[in-house]
Design a protein around this motif. Structure first.
Motif, mmCIF file in Angstrom:
data_model
loop_
_atom_site.group_PDB
_atom_site.id
_atom_site.type_symbol
_atom_site.label_atom_id
_atom_site.label_comp_id
_atom_site.label_asym_id
_atom_site.label_seq_id
_atom_site.Cartn_x
_atom_site.Cartn_y
_atom_site.Cartn_z
ATOM 1 N N CYS A 370 0.828 -1.211 0.000
ATOM 2 C CA CYS A 370 0.000 0.000 0.000
ATOM 3 C C CYS A 370 0.864 1.263 0.000
ATOM 4 N N PRO A 371 0.284 2.385 -0.448
ATOM 5 C CA PRO A 371 0.977 3.668 -0.272
ATOM 6 C C PRO A 371 1.268 3.875 1.217
ATOM 7 N N GLY A 372 2.486 4.240 1.516
ATOM 8 C CA GLY A 372 2.845 4.510 2.905
ATOM 9 C C GLY A 372 3.186 3.282 3.727
ATOM 10 N N CYS A 373 3.160 2.094 3.126
ATOM 11 C CA CYS A 373 3.446 0.864 3.876
ATOM 12 C C CYS A 373 4.863 0.909 4.445
ATOM 13 N N ALA A 580 12.530 1.263 -7.807
ATOM 14 C CA ALA A 580 13.212 0.869 -6.573
ATOM 15 C C ALA A 580 12.351 1.115 -5.340
ATOM 16 N N PHE A 581 11.377 2.016 -5.443
ATOM 17 C CA PHE A 581 10.546 2.318 -4.273
ATOM 18 C C PHE A 581 9.117 1.816 -4.477
ATOM 19 N N GLU A 582 8.612 2.001 -5.683
ATOM 20 C CA GLU A 582 7.358 1.378 -6.106
ATOM 21 C C GLU A 582 6.158 1.707 -5.234
ATOM 22 N N CYS A 583 6.015 2.962 -4.876
ATOM 23 C CA CYS A 583 4.766 3.345 -4.212
ATOM 24 C C CYS A 583 3.694 3.469 -5.304
ATOM 25 N N PRO A 584 2.518 2.878 -5.103
ATOM 26 C CA PRO A 584 1.473 2.948 -6.133
ATOM 27 C C PRO A 584 1.064 4.382 -6.465
ATOM 28 N N ALA A 585 1.366 5.331 -5.560
ATOM 29 C CA ALA A 585 0.985 6.720 -5.821
ATOM 30 C C ALA A 585 2.004 7.447 -6.700
ATOM 31 N N LEU A 586 3.146 6.820 -6.976
ATOM 32 C CA LEU A 586 4.122 7.414 -7.894
ATOM 33 C C LEU A 586 3.814 6.869 -9.286
ATOM 34 N N VAL A 587 3.370 7.756 -10.182
ATOM 35 C CA VAL A 587 2.869 7.279 -11.470
ATOM 36 C C VAL A 587 3.658 7.903 -12.617
ATOM 37 N N ASP A 596 4.423 11.612 -11.715
ATOM 38 C CA ASP A 596 3.515 12.454 -10.951
ATOM 39 C C ASP A 596 3.063 11.705 -9.709
ATOM 40 N N ILE A 597 2.553 12.464 -8.765
ATOM 41 C CA ILE A 597 1.983 11.829 -7.579
ATOM 42 C C ILE A 597 0.471 11.757 -7.737
ATOM 43 N N ASP A 598 -0.071 10.568 -7.548
ATOM 44 C CA ASP A 598 -1.520 10.403 -7.586
ATOM 45 C C ASP A 598 -2.041 10.732 -6.187
ATOM 46 N N ILE A 601 -4.529 8.690 -3.930
ATOM 47 C CA ILE A 601 -4.194 7.542 -3.073
ATOM 48 C C ILE A 601 -2.977 7.806 -2.188
ATOM 49 N N CYS A 602 -2.256 8.897 -2.447
ATOM 50 C CA CYS A 602 -1.088 9.232 -1.617
ATOM 51 C C CYS A 602 -1.550 9.502 -0.190
ATOM 52 N N VAL A 603 -0.806 8.979 0.794
ATOM 53 C CA VAL A 603 -1.222 9.164 2.185
ATOM 54 C C VAL A 603 -0.353 10.178 2.928
ATOM 55 N N ASP A 604 0.475 10.911 2.196
ATOM 56 C CA ASP A 604 1.331 11.945 2.802
ATOM 57 C C ASP A 604 2.320 11.371 3.811
ATOM 58 N N CYS A 605 2.886 10.228 3.504
ATOM 59 C CA CYS A 605 3.853 9.666 4.442
ATOM 60 C C CYS A 605 5.227 10.307 4.275
ATOM 61 N N GLY A 606 5.481 10.894 3.109
ATOM 62 C CA GLY A 606 6.764 11.562 2.881
ATOM 63 C C GLY A 606 7.933 10.621 2.667
ATOM 64 N N GLN A 607 7.653 9.326 2.592
ATOM 65 C CA GLN A 607 8.741 8.358 2.507
ATOM 66 C C GLN A 607 9.460 8.359 1.160
ATOM 67 N N CYS A 608 8.796 8.867 0.122
ATOM 68 C CA CYS A 608 9.431 8.821 -1.197
ATOM 69 C C CYS A 608 10.493 9.901 -1.361
HETATM 70 S S1 SF4 Z 1 4.178 10.562 0.183
HETATM 71 FE FE1 SF4 Z 1 5.252 9.465 -1.447
HETATM 72 S S2 SF4 Z 1 5.611 7.413 -0.643
HETATM 73 FE FE2 SF4 Z 1 4.078 8.353 0.669
HETATM 74 S S3 SF4 Z 1 2.153 7.687 -0.229
HETATM 75 FE FE3 SF4 Z 1 2.605 9.669 -1.133
HETATM 76 S S4 SF4 Z 1 3.709 9.183 -3.018
HETATM 77 FE FE4 SF4 Z 1 3.713 7.315 -1.773
#
Ligand code: SF4
Ligand code: SF4
Lengths: 627, 185
Positions: A370-373, A580-587, A596-598, A601-608
């Motif tokens: 998931c995004p933010g996992c 390498a990171f494969e967050c579903p919100a990175l498109v 772009d960031i979707d 579904i992005c959860v604002d985790c900031g991990q990317c």
């Molecule tokens: S902040 Fe980045 S890593 Fe976190 S959910 Fe959004 S796009 Fe994915």
């Protein structure tokens, strides 16, 4: 009466509660996981006193329910088919000793497979263990058959298996749930009585018990020949072909016959083991050709005494692997019926359209974390630390999806990450391969069957890094609590919770640390420290616990500290982050010019932010201050 | 009434909720239902599909080539599952553009109609991507051939929504009104 749409697993749960069951234990596993949740819901609805627990693994769950049965209470244990492997030791033994209160083992099979490592058939396990099986074909039937299952178990003092499959567990059928149940008689006055020739049978007595078990099975097979669970539909049609079917395949076969425009008698088998031989023999005698439709493997077919006219999985008439979908059954029956001279309709699917779609390059979206996992962050740090050159044994859970990130090189079964790491270490020593070994396992899986392997690794001097991904829940199967949680199955407070770090220390591990994978820098530093311990002369297994709750289960840490991000104009679409990171919100843009960031579904985790090595993914506040 | 309906999309788009919405409504109307849902691994973003039979047989899956309707929350999933539809079947798809051009002449040949609504966009306008599924439910319900009354759907949404009933009802109504406009044109 009022109908409601009820999930197959919930229908099973209703049957369990309605029939006075008092103890229900389980370990989660798709497709069986919702049964215990249903039990908890309906014990409340019907105000029944029922003990429920998510046990630490299937063997433990089995034995706790067995003890209840030996006391005289009705008991059920639920699991998925591969869980039955874990519980097979007590399963085989209990067949001999027998039971007292009705004892039903529910083992859900997964033809396909959809969410399992094998397509194994619990009915075959039952056959080898010599335990009768019930094989319902709809949620409604599954609920009803539990009454028969308890009754048979008590009459013959034998454990029985109820075997649903994925399509039944995850079917929803309209059922009327009120009114039908028997009144609650309260807790029966029973208690455990010593019975040495049975409960503590020595080999000499075991032999007698085996003789007794064989006799029970013979009697049960005879009883099954007259059971209303086994019956013929379309009996009045005359022709040279008959069908024998069980489970969901029985329903699918009826649907296929309808579309084929053929009326063919079907012997519905609700009790595939022991096979009701008398009934089957007399049915078979009427036809020149017989087709056997069953899932996922052969259980009925191999028990048929005269197979000279039988077409099934053994002779290749039915595919030897995979689910018996409506299309597969249609084809199998269409071919067999045509060969036997029947007139049948063409398949309703348009062949041209179907072929065209097969050939289209439609994007296949594999399941992803998931995004933010937090697992993604842990894997990312792990790969940054150890690179492509390390060996990464993995395990069973959401984090198996680390294969997408090439962070999981092997998975075998629950707990095997640790034993495989141990084995690789020993083998690599012999072949002089010095690559680092970094194993990953989830919290629930570690508690399920990782502790004994860890002790073994410590004791034999293996050296590797073990990453315990502790996200505070059993995420994949729907967030069941583990022994490390402070609450129980019914959300009541747990008398005690197990501390994973203390447990690891008690196994004799010399390096134990806990770190937050969201803090990449610190996490990488601890990973290096762990590796240094694994390699130091007096080191050994090093354990790092990655602690961060599952994002899908508990969003609160992110909601408290959201880190919204933007991707700057400079992004050149190099795809490092998406791969390498494969967050579903990175498109990646369709023209591949940039990512772009979707935000939907992005959860604002900031991990990317760390996932763009060029620094083009930045916190939103920085963008504002830039402008 | 006898309906075979396919509902498809990607994991996380609320396919199970959408399926339950139709199943519950049909049951309230006194019909029998048989549904097959996707749980487990594929719910983590992969292709998800539900089969729903109202007053049909008791096999959980629909035989390919016999479904009456499909509701697709994603255009590629619509295309992937097109062959499940019967001749003169109908697709309700969440998309800005039409389905891939390659399938066009087969759709004409098989008389399969495609009804399109940019539901994701409408959902974001209403404030949340998560209600795309319910907008599509309202959209389908607006079609005269789709025999489930919107009133009953509204009642079900009220019943099965957890804490966001208001937004969900708005989504249903938005999809329904959009559908009425499109289908009457
Ligand atoms: S902040 Fe980045 S890593 Fe976190 S959910 Fe959004 S796009 Fe994915
Ligand atoms: S459910 Fe939790 S653990 Fe599983 S992929 Fe999603 S965030 Fe990760």
């Amino acid at each position: 009466m009022n109908s409601q749409p009820i999930l197959g697993n919930e229908a099973i749960a209703i049957g369990i509660i309605e029939n006075g069951c008092r103890v229900v234990t389980a370990y989660p596993g798709t497709p069986s996981s919702e049964i215990l949740a249903g039990v908890m819901k309906h014990k409340k609805r019907l105000k029944r006193d029922v003990y429920t627990e998510w046990s630490i693994n299937e063997k433990v769950a089995f034995e706790i329910a067995l003890a209840a049965s030996w006391t005289g209470l009705r008991a059920v244990v639920t699991m998925k088919q591969v869980g039955l492997n874990v519980a097979s030791d007590p399963l085989f033994s209990a067949a001999y000793t027998g039971v007292k209160g009705g004892f039903v083992v529910i083992s859900a099979d997964d033809p396909g497979p959809h969410s399992s490592q094998t397509e194994q058939d619990s009915r075959l396990m039952a056959l080898v263990a010599k335990i009768p099986v019930f094989d319902p074909s709809t949620p409604a039937e599954a609920r009803e058959v539990i009454k028969d299952a308890f009754a048979l178990s008590e009459r013959y003092k034998i454990p029985v298996i109820l075997r649903p499959t994925t399509r039944l567990c995850h079917a929803v059928q309209s059922l009327s749930i009120d009114g039908a149940h028997e009144p609650d008689d309260g807790i029966p006055s029973v208690k455990f009585h010593r019975d040495p020739p049975r409960w503590t049978a020595t080999p000499k007595f075991r032999n007698l018990l085996h003789v007794e078990l064989n006799k029970k099975l013979k009697d049960i097979a005879d009883e099954f020949s007259d059971s209303p669970l086994n019956y013929v539909v379309n009996a009045s049609s005359n022709g040279t072909m008959g069908i024998i079917a069980s489970g969901v395949a029985f329903q699918t076969a009826q649907q296929a016959l309808q579309e084929l425009g053929a009326r063919v008698p079907i012997l519905k088998i609700g009790t595939p083991f022991p096979l009701p031989q008398k009934l089957v023999n007399s049915f078979c005698a009427q036809f020149e050709t017989l087709i056997v439709l069953e899932e996922p493997d052969v259980c009925i077919e191999i028990q048929i005494q005269d197979r000279s006219h039988v077409k099934g999985r053994l002779d290749g008439s039915v595919p030897g692997a995979g689910e018996l979908t409506p299309e597969v059954i249609f084809l199998v029956l269409s071919k067999a019926l045509s060969e036997a001279g029947y007139q049948v309709n063409q398949p309703p699917e348009d062949p041209e359209l179907a072929a065209l779609i097969k050939g289209l390059p439609l994007p296949v979206k594999p399941p992803r974390l998931c995004p933010g996992c937090s697992h993604r962050s842990a894997f990312f740090a792990m790969k940054r630390t150890f690179g492509p050159n390390a060996i990464y044994p993995g395990d069973i859970g959401c984090y198996t999806l680390g294969t997408n990130l090439r962070a999981v090189d092997t998975f075998v079964d629950m707990g095997a990450s640790i034993t495989m790491a141990n084995g690789f270490f020993q083998a690599n020593r012999l072949v002089k391969d010095e690559r680092p070994i970094v194993a990953t396992i989830g919290d629930s899986t570690f508690l399920h069957s990782g502790v004994a392997p860890l002790i073994n690794a410590v004791h034999t001097g293996a050296r590797f890094v073990l990453l315990i991904l502790d996200n505070h829940t059993t995420a994949m199967t729907g967030f069941q609590p583990t022994a490390a949680n402070d609450y129980l199955a019914d959300r009541m407070e747990a008398p005690r919770k197990v501390s994973i770090p203390d447990l690891v220390r008690a196994c004799g591990v010399g390096y134990v640390n806990v770190a937050d994978p969201y803090d990449q820098e610190d996490f990488i530093r601890t990973l290096k420290e762990a590796q240094a311990h694994a390699q130091s002369p007096d080191g050994g297994v090093a354990v790092l616990i990655a602690e961060r709750p599952c994002t899908l289960y508990d969003q609160s840490p992110i909601l408290e500290h959201p880190v919204p991000v933007v991707i700057t104009e400079e992004c050149d679409g190099c795809r490092y982050c998406t791969e390498a990171f494969e967050c579903p919100a990175l498109v990646l843009r369709p023209d591949k010019s940039r990512v772009d960031i979707d935000y939907s579904i992005c959860v604002d985790c900031g991990q990317c932010i760390d996932a763009c090595h060029k620094g083009f993914i930045i916190p939103k506040i920085l963008e504002i201050s830039r402008a | 009434m006898d309906i075979k309906l396919i509902i498809t999309g990607n994991g996380g788009q609320g396919i199970v909720f959408l399926t339950r919405l139709f199943a519950q409504t049909a049951v309230t109307l006194g019909h029998s239902v048989m549904v097959s849902e996707t749980h487990g691994m594929s719910q983590r973003g992969g292709s998800v599909i539900s089969h729903l039979k109202i007053n049909g047989d008791e096999a959980p899956l629909i035989l390919s080539g016999t479904a009456d309707f499909m509701i697709a929350l994603e255009a590629n999933e619509a295309v992937r599952n097109l062959a499940l539809l019967r001749r003169a079947g109908m697709v309700f798809v969440n998309a800005d553009d039409g389905l891939r051009s390659e399938v066009g002449h087969h759709l004409d040949r098989l008389n399969i109609k495609v009804m399109r609504l940019p539901a994701s966009r409408l959902a974001l306008e209403l404030g949340s991507a998560s209600i795309t599924n319910i907008i599509m439910a309202g959209f389908a319900a607006a079609h005269p051939a789709f025999d489930i009354p919107i009133k009953k759907m509204t009642a079900t949404v009220e019943k099965i929504s957890k804490n966001n009933a208001e937004l969900n009802l708005k989504a249903l109504e938005t999809g329904y009104q959009a559908g009425r406009k499109i289908f009457s044109a």
